[in-house]
Design an enzyme around this catalytic site. Structure first.
Site, PDB file in Angstrom:
ATOM      1  CD  GLU A   1      -6.380   0.630  -1.965  1.00  0.00           C
ATOM      2  OE1 GLU A   1      -6.968   1.119  -0.992  1.00  0.00           O
ATOM      3  OE2 GLU A   1      -5.845   1.294  -2.853  1.00  0.00           O
TER       4      GLU A   1
ATOM      5  N   GLY B   1      -2.375   3.073   7.178  1.00  0.00           N
ATOM      6  CA  GLY B   1      -3.067   4.025   8.045  1.00  0.00           C
ATOM      7  C   GLY B   1      -4.544   3.734   8.209  1.00  0.00           C
TER       8      GLY B   1
ATOM      9  CG  MET C   1      -9.327  -0.131   3.117  1.00  0.00           C
ATOM     10  SD  MET C   1      -8.333   0.411   1.699  1.00  0.00           S
ATOM     11  CE  MET C   1      -9.592   0.419   0.446  1.00  0.00           C
TER      12      MET C   1
ATOM     13  CG  ASN D   1     -12.894  -1.041   3.396  1.00  0.00           C
ATOM     14  OD1 ASN D   1     -12.198  -1.463   2.489  1.00  0.00           O
ATOM     15  ND2 ASN D   1     -12.486  -1.001   4.657  1.00  0.00           N
TER      16      ASN D   1
ATOM     17  CD  GLU E   1      -8.477   6.346   4.600  1.00  0.00           C
ATOM     18  OE1 GLU E   1      -8.941   5.819   3.570  1.00  0.00           O
ATOM     19  OE2 GLU E   1      -7.249   6.528   4.751  1.00  0.00           O
TER      20      GLU E   1
HETATM   21  N1  TRP Z   1      -6.432   3.252   0.237  1.00  0.00           N
HETATM   22  C1  TRP Z   1      -5.793   3.352   1.522  1.00  0.00           C
HETATM   23  C2  TRP Z   1      -5.622   4.834   1.766  1.00  0.00           C
HETATM   24  O1  TRP Z   1      -4.808   5.478   1.233  1.00  0.00           O
HETATM   25  C3  TRP Z   1      -4.467   2.677   1.566  1.00  0.00           C
HETATM   26  C4  TRP Z   1      -4.420   1.336   2.198  1.00  0.00           C
HETATM   27  C5  TRP Z   1      -4.896   0.980   3.390  1.00  0.00           C
HETATM   28  C6  TRP Z   1      -3.799   0.178   1.716  1.00  0.00           C
HETATM   29  N2  TRP Z   1      -4.578  -0.312   3.664  1.00  0.00           N
HETATM   30  C7  TRP Z   1      -3.915  -0.819   2.644  1.00  0.00           C
HETATM   31  C8  TRP Z   1      -3.129  -0.112   0.551  1.00  0.00           C
HETATM   32  C9  TRP Z   1      -3.372  -2.078   2.479  1.00  0.00           C
HETATM   33  C10 TRP Z   1      -2.588  -1.363   0.372  1.00  0.00           C
HETATM   34  C11 TRP Z   1      -2.701  -2.352   1.312  1.00  0.00           C
HETATM   35  O2  TRP Z   1      -6.373   5.427   2.424  1.00  0.00           O
HETATM   36 ZN    ZN Z   2      -5.961   6.993   0.241  1.00  0.00          ZN
END
Ligand code: TRP
Ligand code: ZN
Length: 885
Positions: free
Chosen positions: A133, A272, A274, A276, A309
Site C-alpha cells: 500500500e 504503524g 499493514m 494485508n 488492522e
Molecule cells: N493501511 C495502513 C493502515 O492504516 C497504512 C499503511 C501501512 C501504509 N504502511 C503503509 C500506507 C505504507 C502507506 C504506505 O493500517
Molecule cells: Zn488503516
C-alpha cells in the site's frame, strides 16, 4: 515565484479525482512465483486478463504500472513478445495489441537488499518482506496497480532453508523441499483483493500460537511471528487480537473469514502496520511489549493498532476503495472502529480526551495550513502524502458524527446494509453514506460536505435566559475559513451534543419549544444553517450550558464562558470530556493571558482561583486517569494554534511558569498524590493500575519542575527501583528536562541497561530530543552520529528527528534557525533513499506562516533550499511546493 523553465516542465503532475475512469482491463487470477536469493529476487507473474467490456473499446493497449524493475521477459498466451510488441518506460509497460481475453506472463527482477524506501519487496533484519500500500506492488511486478482491480492470488515462494518461514496471504496449500538447500511453499487466497493487500514474508522467525473460535464455531489459527529472542513480548498483542475478534462479532456481527490469521513484526517499517489479507505486517513497535520494556502507552498503542488492522479485514479488505481518493472510506471508518474498541476496553472518557488532543494538535494545524485537504481530496501528486491525520482522524470524526446523528442502532443498520450491498467490491465514500441514508431513511446530502470541504469549522454560541418566560434561547452560528483551492464554504450539518447545568451543577431536563415534555439531559442539536436558534422551555433557573459534549463535532467552539463558569464546569459537568475541556479552556486562557503580559514586559502571576480549581480536581473522587488528564495543561502546540502569530518563547515560559507555580503552591498535595497512587507489588496492565500510575507520574513531573534535591531524589529512587518501563521512563523524562547531575547519570545508566533493545533505545533518543534544556539541538546533532542511531530505520528517524522537530517547539524554533537547517540537512539525505519518510518529516516546516517575520524567512529559506535540490522526490516536492505556494 519564478522558477527555471526546466523545473516547471519536469515538475511532478497532479492526479485528479474528476479524471477517474473505470479500468479498461480486469484481472481474474494472479499466479505469482517468487525466487528469492540473497542478491536478487526473480518474480514470475501469470495473469489472466479480460477486457472490461463496458469500459473499453476493441484493441486498446494494455498499460501496466511498474517501477524500478528489471524486465526479463513477457509472454502473451505463452508466446514470447519481441521488443516491438511492447513499450517500456520508467513507470509502465504497454502491450500494444491484446485480445479480449488472454494470459500474460511477466518475469521481473528486483534487488530487495538495496531497497531502503521500504516499499515493494525489501529486507529488514535479514528477513524478506513486502509493503504494497498504496503503490508498492508495481515495484515487484508490472500490474494494473489500482484498488478497483480485484483478483484471486496464488503465491509460490522459493528460498534457501535459512529462511524457514515462507508466508503469504490466504491458506498454505502445499510445501516441499528442493535440492541445493532450498524449499518452497504455496499459498492460495480465496478472496478477491486489490494488489495493495498482497504480502509475502520469508525469514527465520519464531511464533506464538493460539486459536480463536468464531461465533459460528469455526476455529482460526492465530500466529504472531517475531525473532526468537522477542517471543516473550508477544502475549499482549495476542490478547489484543482475540479481544478485537470478539469485539467485532459483538458490536458489528462481523466474523473472521480465513482459517489462519498471521501477524509478522518487522523492525524497518514506514508506518504503524499493514492490513494485508490474512498476513498483517506490523512495525515491531506495535507488537512487542512486556512490562520491563513497554510503557502503559505502548500497551495501549498495541491494543489499538492490532484492533485497527484486524478491523480492516471488513472495512478495507472485504469492501475496499475504488481509488485512492476514497482512502478515508477504509481509514476513517477503521479508526472510528478502533477508537470504539479501545473505549470499550478501558476508560471511554480518557480515550476520547486523548483522541481529541491529537486531533487538535495534528489535524487542526494541518487543516489550517498549506497542505489542507478534504477527507476526500480532489487531487494529489503522491498518494503517500495523503496518509494524513485529516484522512484518518478527521475521517473518523465524520463517521462518529453519523453515529451520533443516526444513533447506535441506526448506525449498525447502515453498516449491515453497506456490507450487504458492497461485499467483494471497491467502492466510494459516497456509497458508504448512501448505505447509512437508505438504512435509516435519512437525507445526508448536506452532511456530505464533510467529505468535500476542507478546513475546521468555527462555531459561536450565545445563550439568553428569560426569567419571565422561563426559557433559554441558544443561538449557534457557523463559518469555515478558506483553505487552498476552496475560498468559500457552504454550511455543514453538525451534531451539537449539549446539556444545561443548574446552580448546583446538576443537569436540567431539556425540553425544546414545541415538544410535549422534557426528554433527557443531553440532547443532540442539529446545526445546518449559518445561524440557528434553539429555544428551551420550562427552564426553572438561569442555566450554564455545557456545549459540544464528548466533542460531538470536529470544530472550534467559541462561547463567552467566564473563568468562574469554566471552573464550575470543571468541577461539576456530568460529561467527563467537557470537564476536561473546561479545564483546558481555563488553563489556556490563563496561559495566553500570561503570554501577553510577558510580551508587555509585565511580571507573570497566577490567580489563586486557578490553583484552587486544580487542587479541587486533584482531590476529587474521579477516576485517577481522568484526574491526570484534568491536571495536564494544554500543550505548547495546542496553545500555538490559538495564536495568530505564534509567540514561541512566550508560550513556553508562560506554560512552565504555571506548571512551576502549581508545583510550589500544591507541593504537599502532589507529594500526597504521589504516595497515594504508588502501586505496591508487581506491575499489572489493567485500567486501575494504569490510572494510578498516570496520576502518580503526573505528580512526579510537577514536583520535578522545582528541580529541588528532594524531588530529584524521589525521581532517582523511582528510576532505580522501577520494575516497569512506565515508571522508569516517567522518571527519566522528568530528569531529562532538568539541568542536574542526576540527568547524565540516569541517561547513561538507561543506555547501558537497554543498549541491545532497539525499541527501548527509541525512547532514549526521543526523551533527549524532547528535552526543554537549551543544549538540545547540539545533543540531537550528536545523537544522529551515535552508533545506535540508524538513519535508514524509520522508527529511529521518528524518535529522534521527528520528536525534536514536531514535539519540541521551543528548541526546534530556535531563533538562530539552526533547528530548521538541521531538519533540511536530514531531509535532503533521507530523501535519497526513503522519500516517504522524508516527506513526513517536512511537515514541521510547512506552517511557516504562523511565525514571526524572522522565523518565516529562516523556514522559507530552508524550504527553498530543499526544492532546489536536483533529483528531489515527488513526495518531498509536493509538500515543499504546496508549503511555499
Ligand atoms: N493501511 C495502513 C493502515 O492504516 C497504512 C499503511 C501501512 C501504509 N504502511 C503503509 C500506507 C505504507 C502507506 C504506505 O493500517
Ligand atoms: Zn488503516
Amino acid at each position: 515565484m519564478n522558477a527555471p523553465d526546466k523545473v516547471i516542465s519536469d515538475a511532478p503532475k497532479a492526479i485528479f479525482l474528476k479524471d477517474y475512469t473505470a479500468p479498461r482491463y480486469l484481472i481474474d487470477t494472479v499466479d505469482l512465483h517468487f525466487d528469492l536469493h540473497d542478491d536478487y529476487a526473480r518474480i514470475t507473474s501469470r495473469l489472466s486478463i479480460h477486457s472490461n467490456h463496458e469500459h473499453s473499446q476493441q484493441n486498446q493497449p494494455l498499460i501496466l504500472q511498474g517501477e524500478r524493475l528489471k524486465l526479463i521477459a513477457v509472454k502473451l498466451n505463452d508466446q514470447l513478445l519481441t521488443a516491438g510488441q511492447y513499450q517500456l518506460n520508467e513507470d509502465s509497460l504497454t502491450i500494444l495489441d491484446v485480445p479480449a481475453g488472454f494470459t500474460l506472463e511477466i518475469v521481473t527482477e528486483v534487488k530487495p537488499q538495496e531497497n531502503k524506501a521500504l516499499e515493494g519487496l525489501y529486507k529488514s533484519g535479514g528477513h524478506f518482506c513486502t509493503q504494497c500500500e498504496a503503490e508498492g506492488f508495481r515495484k515487484i511486478t508490472y500490474f494494473l496497480d489500482r484498488p478497483d482491480v480485484m483478483a484471486r492470488y496464488t503465491t509460490t515462494i522459493v528460498a534457501d532453508k535459512k529462511y524457514p518461514q515462507l508466508l503469504s496471504n490466504g491458506n498454505l496449500v502445499e510445501q516441499g523441499e528442493l535440492e541445493d538447500g532450498r524449499h518452497w511453499a504455496k499459498w492460495v487466497d480465496p478472496f478477491k483483493k486489490p494488489s495493495y493487500l498482497f504480502a509475502l514474508v520469508a525469514g527465520d522467525l519464531a511464533h506464538l500460537h493460539d486459536t480463536f473460535i468464531t461465533r459460528s464455531g469455526r476455529s482460526v489459527s492465530l500466529r504472531i511471528y517475531v525473532e526468537q529472542h522477542n517471543l516473550d513480548k508477544t502475549a499482549h498483542a495476542m490478547h489484543s487480537l482475540k479481544q478485537s475478534m470478539r469485539w467485532d462479532e459483538d458490536t458489528f456481527g462481523l466474523e473472521y473469514d480465513l482459517d489462519i490469521y498471521m501477524i509478522v513484526a518487522v523492525d524497518d517499517f514506514n508506518m504503524g502496520a499493514m492490513e494485508n489479507k490474512g498476513l498483517n505486517l506490523f512495525n515491531s513497535k506495535y507488537v512487542l511489549a512486556k512490562p520491563e520494556t513497554a510503557t502503559d502507552a505502548d500497551f495501549d498503542g498495541i491494543e489499538s493498532v492490532i484492533g485497527h488492522e484486524y478491523f480492516h479485514n471488513w472495512t478495507g479488505n472485504r469492501v475496499t476503495c475504488r481509488d485512492w481518493f476514497q482512502l478515508s472510506l477504509k481509514e476513517g471508518l477503521t479508526v472510528f472502529r478502533d477508537q470504539e474498541f479501545s473505549a470499550d476496553m478501558s476508560s471511554r472518557a480518557v480515550k476520547r480526551i486523548n483522541d481529541v488532543r491529537s486531533l487538535r494538535t495534528v489535524q487542526f494545524p494541518e487543516d489550517g495550513g498549506p497542505m489542507a485537504h478534504a477527507v476526500r481530496p480532489d487531487s494529489y501528486i503522491e498518494i503517500g502524502n495523503f496518509y494524513t491525520s485529516t484522512i484518518y482522524n478527521k475521517g473518523a470524526e465524520v463517521i462518529r458524527m453519523m453515529h451520533t446523528l443516526l444513533g447506535k442502532a441506526g448506525f449498525r443498520r447502515g453498516m449491515d446494509l453497506y456490507f450487504e450491498r458492497h461485499d467483494g467490491q471497491a467502492v466510494t465514500t459516497d456509497d458508504f453514506v448512501k448505505a447509512m441514508e437508505d438504512a435509516n431513511q435519512r437525507d445526508l446530502t448536506q452532511f456530505r460536505r464533510w467529505y468535500t470541504q476542507a478546513g475546521t469549522p468555527e462555531i459561536s454560541a450565545a445563550g439568553v435566559y428569560d426569567a419571565a418566560t422561563q426559557s433559554y434561547t441558544l443561538t449557534l452560528t457557523q463559518s469555515c475559513p478558506a483553505t487552498p483551492g476552496q475560498p468559500h464554504k457552504e454550511p455543514f450539518h453538525l451534531p451539537i451534543a449539549m446539556g444545561l447545568l443548574d446552580a448546583q451543577g446538576a443537569d436540567m431536563p431539556l425540553q425544546l419549544e414545541g415538544e410535549d415534555a422534557a426528554t433527557g439531559t443531553t440532547r443532540v442539536l442539529e446545526l445546518r444553517d449559518a445561524a440557528q436558534t434553539f429555544r428551551f422551555i420550562n427552564v426553572a433557573q438561569p442555566p450554564l450550558p455545557s456545549l459540544l459534549r464528548g466533542f460531538s463535532a470536529p470544530v472550534k467552539l467559541h462561547a463567552h464562558t467566564s473563568r468562574t463558569e469554566l471552573a464550575f464546569l470543571l468541577g461539576h459537568d456530568s460529561d467527563a470530556f467537557n470537564r476536561w475541556e473546561a479545564g483546558q479552556r481555563l488553563a489556556g486562557e490563563i496561559i495566553l493571558g500570561l503570554v501577553a503580559a510577558y510580551r508587555d514586559g509585565q511580571a507573570m502571576t497566577l490567580d489563586d482561583s486557578f490553583v484552587q480549581a486544580i487542587a479541587k480536581a486533584l482531590h476529587s473522587k474521579l477516576d485517577p486517569a481522568v484526574v491526570a488528564q484534568l491536571l495536564t495543561l494544554p500543550s505548547e502546540l495546542y496553545l500555538a494554534e490559538a495564536m495568530t502569530t505564534v509567540d514561541v518563547e512566550g508560550i513556553h515560559l508562560a506554560r512552565e511558569f504555571v506548571r512551576k507555580t502549581l508545583a510550589q503552591r500544591l507541593k504537599a498535595d502532589f507529594e500526597q498524590a504521589y504516595r497515594a497512587n504508588s502501586v505496591p507489588g508487581t506491575y499489572r496492565f489493567d485500567a486501575q493500575n494504569v490510572a494510578r500510575r498516570s496520576l502518580k507520574n503526573l505528580a512526579l513531573s510537577y514536583l520535578m519542575t522545582l528541580n529541588e534535591p528532594a524531588a530529584r531524589a524521589l525521581c532517582m529512587q523511582q528510576f532505580n527501583s522501577a520494575d516497569n518501563m512506565t515508571d522508569s521512563i516517567a522518571a527519566l523524562a522528568a530528569l531529562s528536562n532538568q539541568d542536574c547531575t542526576e540527568r547524565a547519570l540516569a541517561l547513561a545508566a538507561f543506555y547501558d541497561k537497554w543498549r541491545h533493545d532497539p525499541l527501548v533505545l527509541d525512547k532514549w533518543f526521543g526523551l533527549q530530543a524532547m528535552s526543554q534544556l537549551p543544549g538540545t539541538l547540539a545533543e540531537v546533532q550528536a545523537l544522529v552520529q551515535h552508533p545506535a542511531f540508524e538513519i535508514k530505520n524509520p522508527n529511529k528517524v521518528y524518535s529522534l528527528i521527528g520528536a525534536y522537530t514536531r514535539s519540541n517547539p521551543i528548541r526546534f524554533h530556535d531563533i538562530s534557525g539552526a533547528g530548521y537547517a538541521f531538519l533540511a540537512d536530514q531531509v535532503l539525505h533521507i530523501d535519497t533513499f526513503n522519500p516517504s519518510v522524508a516527506a513526513r518529516m517536512l511537515g514541521a516546516l510547512s506552517r511557516w506562516r504562523k511565525f514571526d517575520a524572522t522565523r518565516q524567512a529562516l523556514m522559507q529559506a530552508q524550504l527553498q533550499r530543499i526544492i532546489a535540490q536536483p533529483g528531489l522526490s515527488k513526495d518531498a516536492y509536493e509538500v515543499v511546493s504546496k508549503s511555499l505556494a
